[in-house]
Design a protein around this motif. Structure first.
Motif, PDB file in Angstrom:
ATOM      1  N   GLY A  45       0.815  -1.211   0.000  1.00 14.58           N
ATOM      2  CA  GLY A  45       0.000   0.000   0.000  1.00 14.58           C
ATOM      3  C   GLY A  45       0.845   1.255   0.000  1.00 14.58           C
ATOM      4  N   LEU A  46       1.968   1.212   0.731  1.00 17.53           N
ATOM      5  CA  LEU A  46       2.873   2.363   0.734  1.00 17.53           C
ATOM      6  C   LEU A  46       3.423   2.614  -0.657  1.00 17.53           C
ATOM      7  CD1 LEU A  46       4.235   4.396   2.737  1.00 17.53           C
ATOM      8  CD2 LEU A  46       6.172   2.819   2.793  1.00 17.53           C
ATOM      9  N   ALA A  47       3.755   1.543  -1.375  1.00 19.29           N
ATOM     10  CA  ALA A  47       4.295   1.692  -2.725  1.00 19.29           C
ATOM     11  C   ALA A  47       3.222   2.138  -3.708  1.00 19.29           C
ATOM     12  CB  ALA A  47       4.921   0.380  -3.183  1.00 19.29           C
ATOM     13  N   ALA A  48       2.028   1.565  -3.596  1.00 19.63           N
ATOM     14  CA  ALA A  48       0.993   1.818  -4.596  1.00 19.63           C
ATOM     15  C   ALA A  48       0.280   3.140  -4.387  1.00 19.63           C
ATOM     16  CB  ALA A  48      -0.027   0.678  -4.586  1.00 19.63           C
ATOM     17  N   LEU A  49       0.126   3.581  -3.126  1.00 24.56           N
ATOM     18  CA  LEU A  49      -0.748   4.714  -2.834  1.00 24.56           C
ATOM     19  C   LEU A  49      -0.024   5.934  -2.286  1.00 24.56           C
ATOM     20  CD1 LEU A  49      -3.573   2.648  -1.093  1.00 24.56           C
ATOM     21  CD2 LEU A  49      -3.582   3.517  -3.436  1.00 24.56           C
ATOM     22  N   SER A  50       1.285   5.842  -2.018  1.00 22.45           N
ATOM     23  CA  SER A  50       1.970   6.937  -1.333  1.00 22.45           C
ATOM     24  C   SER A  50       3.065   7.605  -2.148  1.00 22.45           C
ATOM     25  CB  SER A  50       2.580   6.423  -0.018  1.00 22.45           C
ATOM     26  OG  SER A  50       1.586   5.866   0.808  1.00 22.45           O
ATOM     27  N   LEU A  51       3.302   7.135  -3.353  1.00 21.67           N
ATOM     28  CA  LEU A  51       4.395   7.719  -4.126  1.00 21.67           C
ATOM     29  C   LEU A  51       4.139   9.186  -4.455  1.00 21.67           C
ATOM     30  CD1 LEU A  51       5.678   5.032  -6.643  1.00 21.67           C
ATOM     31  CD2 LEU A  51       6.753   5.914  -4.582  1.00 21.67           C
ATOM     32  N   ASP A  52       2.878   9.562  -4.603  1.00 22.10           N
ATOM     33  CA  ASP A  52       2.570  10.974  -4.873  1.00 22.10           C
ATOM     34  C   ASP A  52       3.053  11.840  -3.721  1.00 22.10           C
ATOM     35  OD1 ASP A  52       1.447  13.391  -5.689  1.00 22.10           O
ATOM     36  OD2 ASP A  52      -0.472  12.915  -4.763  1.00 22.10           O
ATOM     37  N   LEU A  90       0.532   6.003   8.782  1.00 23.47           N
ATOM     38  CA  LEU A  90       1.547   6.423   9.742  1.00 23.47           C
ATOM     39  C   LEU A  90       2.955   6.305   9.150  1.00 23.47           C
ATOM     40  CD1 LEU A  90       0.122   4.825  13.021  1.00 23.47           C
ATOM     41  CD2 LEU A  90       0.063   7.235  12.341  1.00 23.47           C
ATOM     42  N   MET A  91       3.211   5.239   8.406  1.00 21.92           N
ATOM     43  CA  MET A  91       4.517   5.104   7.750  1.00 21.92           C
ATOM     44  C   MET A  91       4.743   6.241   6.767  1.00 21.92           C
ATOM     45  SD  MET A  91       5.244   1.036   7.101  1.00 21.92           S
ATOM     46  CE  MET A  91       3.789   0.761   6.105  1.00 21.92           C
ATOM     47  N   LEU A  92       3.713   6.577   6.001  1.00 23.41           N
ATOM     48  CA  LEU A  92       3.826   7.686   5.049  1.00 23.41           C
ATOM     49  C   LEU A  92       4.154   8.987   5.769  1.00 23.41           C
ATOM     50  CD1 LEU A  92       3.387   9.281   2.424  1.00 23.41           C
ATOM     51  CD2 LEU A  92       0.936   9.206   2.897  1.00 23.41           C
ATOM     52  N   GLY A  93       3.414   9.285   6.840  1.00 22.27           N
ATOM     53  CA  GLY A  93       3.657  10.528   7.568  1.00 22.27           C
ATOM     54  C   GLY A  93       5.057  10.605   8.139  1.00 22.27           C
ATOM     55  N   ALA A  94       5.542   9.496   8.714  1.00 16.69           N
ATOM     56  CA  ALA A  94       6.880   9.498   9.313  1.00 16.69           C
ATOM     57  C   ALA A  94       7.954   9.704   8.252  1.00 16.69           C
ATOM     58  CB  ALA A  94       7.105   8.184  10.064  1.00 16.69           C
ATOM     59  N   LEU A  95       7.862   8.960   7.152  1.00 16.08           N
ATOM     60  CA  LEU A  95       8.879   9.086   6.102  1.00 16.08           C
ATOM     61  C   LEU A  95       8.873  10.475   5.472  1.00 16.08           C
ATOM     62  CD1 LEU A  95       8.498   5.611   4.345  1.00 16.08           C
ATOM     63  CD2 LEU A  95      10.516   6.446   5.573  1.00 16.08           C
ATOM     64  N   LEU A  96       7.684  10.974   5.145  1.00 17.82           N
ATOM     65  CA  LEU A  96       7.599  12.282   4.502  1.00 17.82           C
ATOM     66  C   LEU A  96       8.099  13.381   5.434  1.00 17.82           C
ATOM     67  CD1 LEU A  96       6.757  13.996   2.098  1.00 17.82           C
ATOM     68  CD2 LEU A  96       4.415  13.981   2.962  1.00 17.82           C
ATOM     69  N   GLY A  97       7.712  13.323   6.727  1.00 17.32           N
ATOM     70  CA  GLY A  97       8.164  14.335   7.675  1.00 17.32           C
ATOM     71  C   GLY A  97       9.668  14.351   7.835  1.00 17.32           C
ATOM     72  N   VAL A  98      10.282  13.178   7.953  1.00 14.92           N
ATOM     73  CA  VAL A  98      11.740  13.100   8.119  1.00 14.92           C
ATOM     74  C   VAL A  98      12.446  13.653   6.882  1.00 14.92           C
ATOM     75  CG1 VAL A  98      13.666  11.487   8.266  1.00 14.92           C
ATOM     76  CG2 VAL A  98      11.699  11.207   9.775  1.00 14.92           C
TER      77      VAL A  98
END
Length: 605
Positions: A31-38, A254-262
């Motif tokens: 899901g992180l790969a398919a929906l979070s790349l944007d 939550l993974m998306l938020g942590a990675l993007l914030g860092v």
């Protein structure tokens, strides 16, 4: 009793087609790969948008990059917490649309749906255009063919997603991992250096023509908020996750938020420390990459990975918009075909519609990123604000345990996203944001008109009401068009005799010799069915048959027309077949109220 054998239930097992079954839904990493790349790929242009806004006050104003980024990350935290709540409250997906429909009323839900549709289409267009820009920077010969490059990338993404979102997620996992590793590598390696390893690009002069005041800070904040687009995509596509869907989708959010914030904070620290200003022919991210890795192979590899991920970031829309369109179809606000799924777990009509809209937008703007960016974030901030307001109303109405802190978080988020959206709209209005102001109300009107049509159809059909008894008609009549005495005619008459009380075969011929030959062959065959031969001097086939059917239907009988059609086994032979049966069926449906049936006769060829 039989020992050593586990008991098992005996029940029929239907083999699953490719793409069906729980294992073909998304895990958290998929899901992180398919929906979070944007959202993740926005680090390629979000920090640069902040720098471009602040540099209006001179290069000394770039020290404000970190405070502005910290404010954006604070908003990101609020949005991630909010959308984790949205996922739990609305596990069927839909995001801001589902929240607005439940908690804010029909008008707000139409606004949310229209803004999300605009945002998803623009996400595809902007991602592909930005990727084409990056590719053209490495290969200048492609600069003249940007629209073609974008359309090729769009076609590839469409083909992958038509096979199912899980297939595309697996394709995207490696590029996503390489991108995250590359950006974090740039941050870590550059922080370990006392000074940049290399400098790329040409110097540009930035005389200060604006003071570093509250207005400029707000402009930089609203421009940098373009890095938050795509945060809502996971909440819109909860049904595509494996069971337990809510927990997996929340974990992915939550993974998306942590990675993007860092990544955002790390890049902002580097920009502030090294006073990275815009330079000619390169992006801010490329400058930071050269500062970390130099200009060797790692520099080129990182830029190519960024280019690839910018192209693939469009996949976020392919994961979210078809699900949203299926929800709109279920609510009778889009044609019902958008709610249909193929044998694979994918809404193919939604995928195709998104591809066509994005292609039209790319062609209309000549794939110019600068013409697309002003339209980009307006729609998503409308969705952000509506989802926050809807959740505030949800907590206040339901009053679960601890609802006050949740309502406070969502209320704060609503204020921040409203402020950012208003600033974006006012500062970018003449640059193209007016298009969104026009498009969103038009989409709302379209949704409302479609819903009104379905409501009127439901009233006319009496949906939800018990109808009277069926009309009792006279004996039915089945009409079978025939051309020759053949196995095709035998096949059709056999089916007709099983369907109706009376069967009649009808042939249309213009040549008297052929009429006579057909009657003689019919008499020799003697199938027990009457043959009516219609003379057609003008060699017309369809109109004489339609007139015959209309005359037969005048006495009120139930009429069925059974049209035999030859179907070859191989598709390449279909063009060689006579298509008159399809034409006759189309005309009969348009001009009569009879039952029209197409009966296939399958060849071995």
């Amino acid at each position: 009793m039989v020992y050593g054998l586990a008991r098992r239930e005996l029940r029929p097992r239907v083999p699953l087609r490719p793409g069906e079954g729980e294992k073909h839904h998304l895990t958290s990493l998929e899901g992180l790969a398919a929906l979070s790349l944007d959202a993740l790929s926005s680090v390629a242009y979000g920090p640069e948008a902040i720098v471009l806004a602040l540099v209006a006050a001179g290069t000394g104003a770039l020290t404000a990059t970190l405070p502005v980024t910290l404010a954006i990350v604070l908003l990101l935290v609020v949005l991630v917490i909010s959308y984790a709540q949205v996922i739990a409250v609305h596990p069927d997906g839909g995001g801001a649309y589902a929240v607005a429909k439940k908690d804010l009323g029909p008008t707000a839900s139409l606004l949310a749906a229209a803004s999300l549709v605009v945002d998803y289409v623009l996400t595809v267009a902007v991602s592909l255009a930005a990727g084409a820009d990056a590719l053209a920077s490495a290969f200048p010969a492609l600069a003249r063919d940007k629209p073609l490059v974008c359309l090729i990338g769009l076609a590839l993404l469409t083909a992958v997603n038509l096979r199912g979102i899980t297939d595309s997620a697996r394709v995207l996992m490696l590029p996503a991992a390489l991108f995250i590793g590359s950006i974090l590598g740039v941050v870590v390696v550059d922080l370990l250096r006392s000074h940049p390893a290399a400098t790329v690009g040409t110097d540009l002069a930035f005389p200060a023509h604006e003071s570093l005041g509250p207005l400029l800070i707000l402009k930089a904040f609203s421009s940098g908020c373009s890095a938050l687009t795509g945060v809502e995509a996971i909440a819109n596509a909860v049904p595509t996750f494996r069971v337990p869907r809510v927990r997996r989708a929340q974990r992915t959010e939550l993974m998306l938020g942590a990675l993007l914030g860092v990544m955002l904070i790390g890049l902002a620290v580097l920009i502030r420390r090294d006073r990275v200003a815009p330079r000619g022919d390169v992006t801010v991210l490329a400058q930071l990459t050269a500062g970390a890795f130099g200009t060797g192979w790692l520099y080129y590899a990182t830029n190519l990975i960024v280019t690839l991920v910018l192209l693939l970031a469009a996949n976020t829309s392919f994961g979210g918009l078809p699900v949203l369109m299926s929800l709109l179809a279920r609510d009778h606000r889009l044609p019902h075909l958008f709610g249909l799924r193929a044998e694979r777990p994918v809404y193919r009509y939604g995928v195709v519609a998104l591809a066509l809209l994005a292609a039209l937008l790319l062609l209309a703007t000549d794939a110019d990123t600068h013409r697309l960016i002003p339209l980009f974030a307006i729609g998503v901030f409308i969705g952000f604000t509506l989802s926050q307001l809807g959740l505030v109303r949800h907590w206040v109405r339901e009053k679960p345990a601890g609802f006050r802190p949740r309502a406070l978080v969502n209320g704060t988020g609503a204020v921040l996203t409203t402020l950012a959206g208003v600033i974006l709209l006012t500062t970018k209005f003449l640059a193209g944001a007016w298009v969104v102001v026009v498009a969103v109300p038009l989409l709302m009107l379209l949704f409302a008109r479609i819903q009104r049509y379905y409501t009127a159809v439901g009233e006319e059909l009496g949906l939800g009401r018990i109808p009277g008894p069926p009309d009792r008609r006279a004996a039915s009549l089945v009409i079978v068009p025939v051309g020759e005495v053949s196995q095709l005619a035998r096949h059709a008459l056999g089916a007709a005799l099983a369907l109706g009380d009376e069967v009649v075969a009808v042939a249309v011929h213009a040549d008297p010799e052929r009429q006579r030959a057909l009657r003689e062959a019919w008499d020799r065959w003697n199938p027990g069915v009457r043959l009516d031969v219609i003379d057609s001097p003008h060699r017309s086939l369809v109109q004489p048959l339609v007139d015959y059917v209309q005359r037969a239907a005048r006495d009120g009988r139930q009429i069925a027309v059974l049209i035999p059609e030859v179907e070859p086994r191989h598709r390449r032979y279909e063009i060689l077949q006579n298509q008159r049966g399809l034409l006759l069926a189309t005309v009969l449906r348009a001009r009569t109220d009879v039952v029209v049936c197409l009966l296939p006769y399958r060849l071995d060829l």
